[in-house]
Design a protein around this motif. Structure first.
Motif, PDB file in Angstrom:
ATOM      1  N   LYS A 108       2.822  -2.775  -3.883  1.00  0.00           N
ATOM      2  CA  LYS A 108       2.391  -1.883  -2.815  1.00  0.00           C
ATOM      3  C   LYS A 108       2.796  -2.459  -1.459  1.00  0.00           C
ATOM      4  N   GLY A 109       3.348  -1.572  -0.617  1.00  0.00           N
ATOM      5  CA  GLY A 109       3.685  -1.989   0.737  1.00  0.00           C
ATOM      6  C   GLY A 109       2.469  -1.986   1.645  1.00  0.00           C
ATOM      7  N   ASN A 110       2.628  -2.539   2.866  1.00  0.00           N
ATOM      8  CA  ASN A 110       1.483  -2.606   3.762  1.00  0.00           C
ATOM      9  C   ASN A 110       1.046  -1.223   4.257  1.00  0.00           C
ATOM     10  N   ARG A 111       1.917  -0.229   4.134  1.00  0.00           N
ATOM     11  CA  ARG A 111       1.512   1.131   4.486  1.00  0.00           C
ATOM     12  C   ARG A 111       0.424   1.639   3.546  1.00  0.00           C
ATOM     13  N   PHE A 112       0.394   1.138   2.317  1.00  0.00           N
ATOM     14  CA  PHE A 112      -0.598   1.579   1.333  1.00  0.00           C
ATOM     15  C   PHE A 112      -2.008   1.142   1.727  1.00  0.00           C
ATOM     16  N   PHE A 113      -2.111   0.024   2.427  1.00  0.00           N
ATOM     17  CA  PHE A 113      -3.419  -0.536   2.766  1.00  0.00           C
ATOM     18  C   PHE A 113      -3.922  -0.078   4.146  1.00  0.00           C
ATOM     19  N   LEU A 114      -3.295   0.926   4.724  1.00  0.00           N
ATOM     20  CA  LEU A 114      -3.744   1.455   5.999  1.00  0.00           C
ATOM     21  C   LEU A 114      -5.062   2.215   5.821  1.00  0.00           C
ATOM     22  N   SER A 115      -6.044   1.913   6.662  1.00  0.00           N
ATOM     23  CA  SER A 115      -7.350   2.583   6.599  1.00  0.00           C
ATOM     24  C   SER A 115      -7.923   2.668   8.003  1.00  0.00           C
ATOM     25  N   ASN A 116      -9.052   3.315   8.100  1.00  0.00           N
ATOM     26  CA  ASN A 116      -9.690   3.424   9.408  1.00  0.00           C
ATOM     27  C   ASN A 116     -10.209   2.079   9.893  1.00  0.00           C
ATOM     28  N   GLU A 117     -10.576   1.216   8.964  1.00  0.00           N
ATOM     29  CA  GLU A 117     -11.083  -0.097   9.352  1.00  0.00           C
ATOM     30  C   GLU A 117      -9.943  -1.051   9.696  1.00  0.00           C
ATOM     31  N   ASN A 118      -8.832  -0.916   9.026  1.00  0.00           N
ATOM     32  CA  ASN A 118      -7.695  -1.819   9.238  1.00  0.00           C
ATOM     33  C   ASN A 118      -6.486  -0.964   9.615  1.00  0.00           C
ATOM     34  N   ARG A 119      -6.194  -0.888  10.914  1.00  0.00           N
ATOM     35  CA  ARG A 119      -5.115  -0.045  11.396  1.00  0.00           C
ATOM     36  C   ARG A 119      -3.777  -0.770  11.405  1.00  0.00           C
ATOM     37  N   ALA A 120      -3.756  -2.065  11.226  1.00  0.00           N
ATOM     38  CA  ALA A 120      -2.499  -2.834  11.203  1.00  0.00           C
ATOM     39  C   ALA A 120      -2.539  -3.824  10.041  1.00  0.00           C
ATOM     40  N   PRO A 121      -2.489  -3.338   8.805  1.00  0.00           N
ATOM     41  CA  PRO A 121      -2.577  -4.256   7.657  1.00  0.00           C
ATOM     42  C   PRO A 121      -1.300  -5.064   7.491  1.00  0.00           C
ATOM     43  N   THR A 122      -1.482  -6.291   7.162  1.00  0.00           N
ATOM     44  CA  THR A 122      -0.341  -7.178   6.860  1.00  0.00           C
ATOM     45  C   THR A 122      -0.270  -7.520   5.378  1.00  0.00           C
ATOM     46  N   LEU A 123      -1.153  -6.916   4.602  1.00  0.00           N
ATOM     47  CA  LEU A 123      -1.203  -7.225   3.168  1.00  0.00           C
ATOM     48  C   LEU A 123      -0.184  -6.378   2.412  1.00  0.00           C
ATOM     49  N   PHE A 124       0.530  -6.991   1.487  1.00  0.00           N
ATOM     50  CA  PHE A 124       1.439  -6.291   0.562  1.00  0.00           C
ATOM     51  C   PHE A 124       1.447  -7.072  -0.748  1.00  0.00           C
ATOM     52  N   THR A 125       1.729  -6.394  -1.838  1.00  0.00           N
ATOM     53  CA  THR A 125       1.653  -7.022  -3.167  1.00  0.00           C
ATOM     54  C   THR A 125       3.045  -7.103  -3.796  1.00  0.00           C
ATOM     55  N   PRO A 126       3.293  -8.146  -4.557  1.00  0.00           N
ATOM     56  CA  PRO A 126       4.587  -8.238  -5.272  1.00  0.00           C
ATOM     57  C   PRO A 126       4.590  -7.349  -6.510  1.00  0.00           C
ATOM     58  N   GLY A 127       5.767  -7.171  -7.068  1.00  0.00           N
ATOM     59  CA  GLY A 127       5.896  -6.369  -8.282  1.00  0.00           C
ATOM     60  C   GLY A 127       5.368  -7.102  -9.502  1.00  0.00           C
ATOM     61  N   GLU A 128       4.876  -6.329 -10.469  1.00  0.00           N
ATOM     62  CA  GLU A 128       4.344  -6.917 -11.692  1.00  0.00           C
ATOM     63  C   GLU A 128       5.482  -7.245 -12.664  1.00  0.00           C
ATOM     64  N   PRO A 129       5.326  -8.309 -13.446  1.00  0.00           N
ATOM     65  CA  PRO A 129       6.371  -8.624 -14.437  1.00  0.00           C
ATOM     66  C   PRO A 129       6.359  -7.623 -15.581  1.00  0.00           C
ATOM     67  N   GLY A 130       7.516  -7.494 -16.226  1.00  0.00           N
ATOM     68  CA  GLY A 130       7.630  -6.583 -17.355  1.00  0.00           C
ATOM     69  C   GLY A 130       7.008  -7.143 -18.616  1.00  0.00           C
ATOM     70  N   GLN A 131       6.809  -6.270 -19.585  1.00  0.00           N
ATOM     71  CA  GLN A 131       6.224  -6.668 -20.866  1.00  0.00           C
ATOM     72  C   GLN A 131       7.188  -7.556 -21.637  1.00  0.00           C
ATOM     73  N   ASP A 132       6.671  -8.605 -22.221  1.00  0.00           N
ATOM     74  CA  ASP A 132       7.491  -9.579 -22.969  1.00  0.00           C
ATOM     75  C   ASP A 132       7.014  -9.580 -24.412  1.00  0.00           C
ATOM     76  N   ARG A 133       7.924  -9.218 -25.335  1.00  0.00           N
ATOM     77  CA  ARG A 133       7.561  -9.138 -26.754  1.00  0.00           C
ATOM     78  C   ARG A 133       8.684  -9.719 -27.604  1.00  0.00           C
ATOM     79  N   VAL A 134       8.293 -10.189 -28.785  1.00  0.00           N
ATOM     80  CA  VAL A 134       9.240 -10.650 -29.800  1.00  0.00           C
ATOM     81  C   VAL A 134       9.071  -9.742 -31.012  1.00  0.00           C
ATOM     82  N   LEU A 135      10.126  -9.002 -31.352  1.00  0.00           N
ATOM     83  CA  LEU A 135      10.079  -8.014 -32.417  1.00  0.00           C
ATOM     84  C   LEU A 135      11.012  -8.416 -33.546  1.00  0.00           C
ATOM     85  N   HIS A 136      10.653  -7.979 -34.739  1.00  0.00           N
ATOM     86  CA  HIS A 136      11.491  -8.178 -35.930  1.00  0.00           C
ATOM     87  C   HIS A 136      11.950  -6.808 -36.406  1.00  0.00           C
TER      88      HIS A 136
END
Length: 413
Positions: free
Chosen positions: A197-225
């Protein structure tokens, strides 16, 4: 420029006196234009040219290139029915962190967009793929792109498709998670990670200039036969040198190896029997079984699992040996020990090598010992193949009606 006293003769400059002497004998004439004709036009009508019209190197022999025949032992290198695969989904793109900047607009606010989702890894059943040899040991989805400024979202990662043969079982920790039995059927082996999520996602009435942003989640890791079980309507089951490969060559266009020694066929072959109403029946040639095959003797259980997909069985018995009904009893015993109820499927007994004298003596004895239908034929000479075609179609029609009565779609080729 040459002086006037010189004349050009034969590409050389000569004095005027010499040209005067030769003028009476060699009069200058304008060069004639050469007509370039197509070599094909020089041939008489209705006759093909006997030479190449392209180049000298290709003029010797221009026959069609044929696929080089591969021996049965070399073919086993390309036939793989087991594969361990690690699949990892693509990582999601990170969220953007930026603030809008524009003249006369001091407090533009956050405008960092969200990151794109990672791509999935998808297994897709393909009828043209016959083996798991083309499957790599590792696949990873495409990563999503990072979110940009001006509320621009990152692009999602593309999905990675892995083609597997029809009839592939997907197992994880010994448990079956997918069974791809239809052409075009898909299974998502590993999901891609969600975008940040970018910092635009965390915009609210309480926080008008958010600096918080989140990194992307890793993909699923599986071992299949991955485990391949050949999908066919009928399966040829018999001991080595019973004539299964010769019979498949006689009733279809498949060309398995044929020789006078046991275990000629080292991997399953599937042949298609065509009928006039455009119905096609798939017949699989299973490598020869021996006593104790359910205990992994001989080729063992590596090819017994290919019989599980067959809806009806064709027991091929060599009539030239003494007491051929003993072979039939041993075959049914091995199938029953491998999987309960496998020997009770619809079947027909094929007595091969009827062209030999010993086979004609053992044929009535075999019919007395068994209750199933016996079809005597010769795969080498093609004797009595019509009876096999008719009964094979009866078994196929019965299978189609049974599947339709259950509300399921029968396997079509």
């Amino acid at each position: 420029m040459l002086p006037r006293c010189w004349a050009v003769l034969g590409g050389r400059a000569a004095p005027a006196a010499a040209s005067a002497v030769l003028g009476s004998r060699c009069q200058w004439r304008p060069a004639r234009r050469l007509l370039l004709l197509d070599p094909v036009q020089l041939q008489p009508p209705g006759r093909q040219p006997a030479f190449s019209t392209t180049c000298v190197k290709c003029s010797k022999n221009r026959r069609l290139r044929q696929k080089r025949a591969i021996s049965e032992r070399k073919l086993t290198r390309y036939f793989v029915d087991h594969r361990r695969v690690r699949v990892v989904g693509g990582q999601g793109g990170g969220g953007g962190h930026s603030f809008h900047s524009e003249p006369r607009k001091i407090f533009g606010g956050p405008d960092g967009g969200n990151g794109g989702d990672g791509g999935h890894v998808i297994l897709k059943a393909d009828r043209q793929t016959k083996s798991l040899s083309s499957v790599l040991p590792f696949y990873q989805g495409v990563h999503g792109e990072r979110g940009g400024s001006k509320n621009c979202y990152g692009a999602n990662g593309a999905c990675v498709y892995v083609k597997v043969p029809v009839g592939t079982l997907v197992k994880e920790d010994g448990n079956i998670v997918a069974d791809l039995t239809q052409d075009g059927e898909e299974y998502v082996a590993a999901y891609g990670g969600a975008g940040g999520k970018g910092n635009r996602f965390f915009l609210s009435n309480e926080n008008r200039a958010p600096t918080l942003f989140t990194p992307g989640e890793p993909g699923q890791d599986r071992v299949l036969h991955l485990e391949l079980k050949t999908t066919a309507h009928a399966g040829l089951v018999g001991f080595p040198n019973a004539g299964k490969s010769s019979l498949l060559r006689a009733i279809s266009r498949a060309r398995p190896a044929v020789a006078a020694y046991p275990f000629t066929t080292l991997n399953p072959h599937v042949g298609i029997v065509h009928y006039q109403d455009y119905e096609q029946v798939a017949v699989a040639d299973i490598p020869g079984l021996i006593k104790g095959a359910h205990q992994n003797r001989g080729l063992g259980m590596a090819f017994l699992r290919h019989i599980e997909r067959c809806h009806f069985l064709l027991y091929v018995v060599d009539l030239s040996v003494s007491q051929p009904w003993i072979q039939l009893q041993d075959l049914k015993y091995e199938l029953e020990q491998y999987k309960k109820g496998l020997s009770e499927r619809p079947c027909v007994i094929i007595g091969n090598k009827i062209d030999l004298a010993e086979s004609r003596i053992n044929l009535p004895l075999l019919k007395e010992q068994v209750q199933d239908r016996v079809i005597a034929l010769s795969a080498l000479r093609g004797d009595n193949l019509e009876e096999l075609f008719f009964y094979l179609r009866e078994l196929y029609d019965t299978y189609v009606k049974t599947e339709q009565s259950r509300g399921q779609s029968p396997v079509k080729w």
